[in-house]
Design an enzyme around this catalytic site. Structure first.
Site, mmCIF file in Angstrom:
data_model
loop_
_atom_site.group_PDB
_atom_site.id
_atom_site.type_symbol
_atom_site.label_atom_id
_atom_site.label_comp_id
_atom_site.label_asym_id
_atom_site.label_seq_id
_atom_site.Cartn_x
_atom_site.Cartn_y
_atom_site.Cartn_z
ATOM 1 N N LYS A 10 49.006 44.934 -101.236
ATOM 2 C CA LYS A 10 49.175 43.446 -101.286
ATOM 3 C C LYS A 10 47.962 42.645 -101.195
ATOM 4 O O LYS A 10 46.886 43.207 -100.456
ATOM 5 C CB LYS A 10 50.081 42.974 -100.344
ATOM 6 C CG LYS A 10 49.978 43.356 -98.890
ATOM 7 C CD LYS A 10 49.013 42.057 -97.912
ATOM 8 C CE LYS A 10 48.474 42.512 -96.690
ATOM 9 N NZ LYS A 10 47.537 41.520 -96.077
ATOM 10 N N GLY A 106 48.963 51.244 -95.229
ATOM 11 C CA GLY A 106 50.091 51.921 -94.548
ATOM 12 C C GLY A 106 51.529 51.480 -94.752
ATOM 13 O O GLY A 106 52.226 52.193 -94.771
ATOM 14 N N ALA A 108 52.610 50.315 -97.730
ATOM 15 C CA ALA A 108 53.068 50.689 -98.799
ATOM 16 C C ALA A 108 53.478 52.195 -98.649
ATOM 17 O O ALA A 108 54.548 52.405 -99.218
ATOM 18 C CB ALA A 108 51.628 50.701 -99.703
ATOM 19 N N ASP A 140 54.406 43.842 -93.117
ATOM 20 C CA ASP A 140 54.038 43.907 -94.363
ATOM 21 C C ASP A 140 55.025 44.775 -95.263
ATOM 22 O O ASP A 140 54.917 44.995 -96.476
ATOM 23 C CB ASP A 140 52.884 44.316 -94.805
ATOM 24 C CG ASP A 140 51.592 43.065 -94.330
ATOM 25 O OD1 ASP A 140 52.067 41.872 -94.005
ATOM 26 O OD2 ASP A 140 50.476 43.780 -93.965
HETATM 27 P P1 ATP Z 1 47.610 46.225 -91.468
HETATM 28 O O1 ATP Z 1 48.616 46.963 -92.188
HETATM 29 O O2 ATP Z 1 47.844 46.515 -90.117
HETATM 30 O O3 ATP Z 1 47.260 44.784 -91.899
HETATM 31 P P2 ATP Z 1 45.605 47.243 -92.897
HETATM 32 O O4 ATP Z 1 46.358 46.751 -94.298
HETATM 33 O O5 ATP Z 1 44.098 46.514 -92.825
HETATM 34 O O6 ATP Z 1 46.219 47.019 -91.917
HETATM 35 P P3 ATP Z 1 46.002 50.158 -93.391
HETATM 36 O O7 ATP Z 1 45.545 50.857 -94.359
HETATM 37 O O8 ATP Z 1 47.417 49.847 -93.448
HETATM 38 O O9 ATP Z 1 45.334 48.819 -93.012
HETATM 39 O O10 ATP Z 1 45.720 50.873 -92.018
HETATM 40 C C1 ATP Z 1 45.786 50.527 -90.716
HETATM 41 C C2 ATP Z 1 45.779 51.463 -89.452
HETATM 42 O O11 ATP Z 1 47.126 52.281 -89.609
HETATM 43 C C3 ATP Z 1 44.894 52.711 -89.864
HETATM 44 O O12 ATP Z 1 43.506 52.418 -89.460
HETATM 45 C C4 ATP Z 1 45.412 53.889 -89.302
HETATM 46 O O13 ATP Z 1 44.760 54.177 -88.214
HETATM 47 C C5 ATP Z 1 46.915 53.622 -89.409
HETATM 48 N N1 ATP Z 1 47.633 54.194 -90.132
HETATM 49 C C6 ATP Z 1 48.812 54.760 -89.826
HETATM 50 N N2 ATP Z 1 49.622 55.412 -90.924
HETATM 51 C C7 ATP Z 1 48.736 55.147 -92.153
HETATM 52 C C8 ATP Z 1 48.865 55.617 -93.199
HETATM 53 N N3 ATP Z 1 49.883 56.271 -93.819
HETATM 54 N N4 ATP Z 1 47.810 55.190 -94.198
HETATM 55 C C9 ATP Z 1 46.889 54.358 -93.679
HETATM 56 N N5 ATP Z 1 46.742 54.005 -92.299
HETATM 57 C C10 ATP Z 1 47.631 54.430 -91.664
#
Ligand code: ATP
Length: 303
Positions: A10, A106, A108, A140
């Site tokens: 997103k 995450g 997603a 999200d």
């Molecule tokens: P947020 O959703 O908190 O805004 P973001 O979009 O910046 O975060 P994500 O890729 O969702 O980033 O990852 C945030 C953190 O969540 C990662 O640093 C990781 O430690 C943790 N995490 C837990 N499960 C997952 C997953 N399935 N995929 C990615 N990160 C994950």
């Protein structure tokens, strides 16, 4: 038997942040758009819960946890608990969404896992219940279920679809090192200790009408990200990076969510590909081109 579900990244076209509530959450008034960067999540029956993560292309998956803190595993357990069942699954994530980039990868995965397990076990969870379970998992996650363009209230979890007659092109520039969303919010609070408690409540009228008209110029003019100053305060070198992206894109450029991914909205696919080529030439290692809006979590394979 296995089921594979694809879920999109997103971007926040508007991310208006209010003063933290008593429960610690920040009230948000946000407009989401799902874009064509995806994670695929494949689930199959197992004796115990297990999750693995594999990169698509150059995505660095080294910081994704494989224990119970993985949000896909949490989603699976939450769905099973909701139905009072004792089932477990093997969850395999193919990750095309940069990690900790403000693109909700995450979330997603959590949304994809909910849909995939619902189909694998024929649970027939209602949309209402799926959205409620999603909202408990993360702000999200409900949006990753519905996709498209949507308005988000509460702490982002109360989503309503927006009518969107356009199709937009995005240049997406990830960074090597992620930014922690909670840390960015803490910095936001430090920078804005006296925020007016009603400041976030105005409806995003200009943005909603730009989407309705499908007008990319009006959309670019009305985009806003309240977390950008906080992210730049934590990572000052990002300002230079944004300026560099701006110099090579004929686009409105801003941070995605809590950053550090940089986004440019450009007029056409051709402009997006030209910008990507210019940025790669200028030394950026990874630049994605994406389109939006796209569908939320959806089944791509029953095998
Ligand atoms: P947020 O959703 O908190 O805004 P973001 O979009 O910046 O975060 P994500 O890729 O969702 O980033 O990852 C945030 C953190 O969540 C990662 O640093 C990781 O430690 C943790 N995490 C837990 N499960 C997952 C997953 N399935 N995929 C990615 N990160 C994950």
């Amino acid at each position: 038997m296995s089921v594979t579900v694809r879920a999109p990244a997103k971007v926040n076209l508007a991310l208006v942040v209010g003063r933290p509530r008593e429960d610690g959450y920040h009230p948000l008034n946000t407009v989401y758009q799902a874009i064509s960067l995806y994670d695929d999540v494949r689930v199959s029956d197992a004796e115990d819960w297990v999750v693995s993560v594999h990169p698509i292309g150059e995505v660095d998956v080294s910081v994704v946890p494989l224990d119970d803190s993985n949000i896909a595993l949490r989603a699976g357990r939450a769905l099973v608990a909701h139905h009072g069942l004792e089932l477990a699954a093997d969850i395999v994530i193919h990750k095309g969404i940069p990690v900790a980039g403000g693109l909700a990868g995450g979330s997603a995965d959590a949304a994809a896992t909910l849909v995939a397990l619902d189909r694998l076990w024929d649970l027939r969870t209602t949309d209402e219940d799926l959205l409620a379970i999603a909202g408990e998992l993360g702000s999200d996650v409900p949006f990753a279920l519905i996709g498209g363009s949507a308005h988000g209230l509460g702490h982002g979890e109360l989503v309503s679809p927006l009518s969107d007659h356009g199709s937009y092109w995005w240049v997406v520039v990830p960074s090597d090192e992620g930014l922690s969303t909670p840390e960015v919010y803490r910095e936001f609070d430090r920078l804005q200790p006296d925020l007016d408690p009603t400041a976030h409540q105005a409806d995003p009228v200009a943005l909603v009408s730009a989407l309705q008209e499908g007008d990319p110029d009006a959309l670019a003019t009305s985009m806003r990200n309240d977390l950008e100053d906080a992210a730049l305060s934590l990572r000052p070198e990002l300002a230079e990076r944004i300026a560099l992206v701006q110099a090579h894109c004929d686009a409105k450029v801003m941070l995605s969510g809590s950053g550090p991914t940089i986004l440019g909205i450009v007029a056409s696919q051709e402009d997006a590909l030209d910008s990507r080529a210019a940025l790669l030439e200028a030394g950026f290692e990874v630049v994605h081109v994406a389109t939006g809006p796209v569908a939320g979590a959806h089944v791509v394979e029953y095998a």
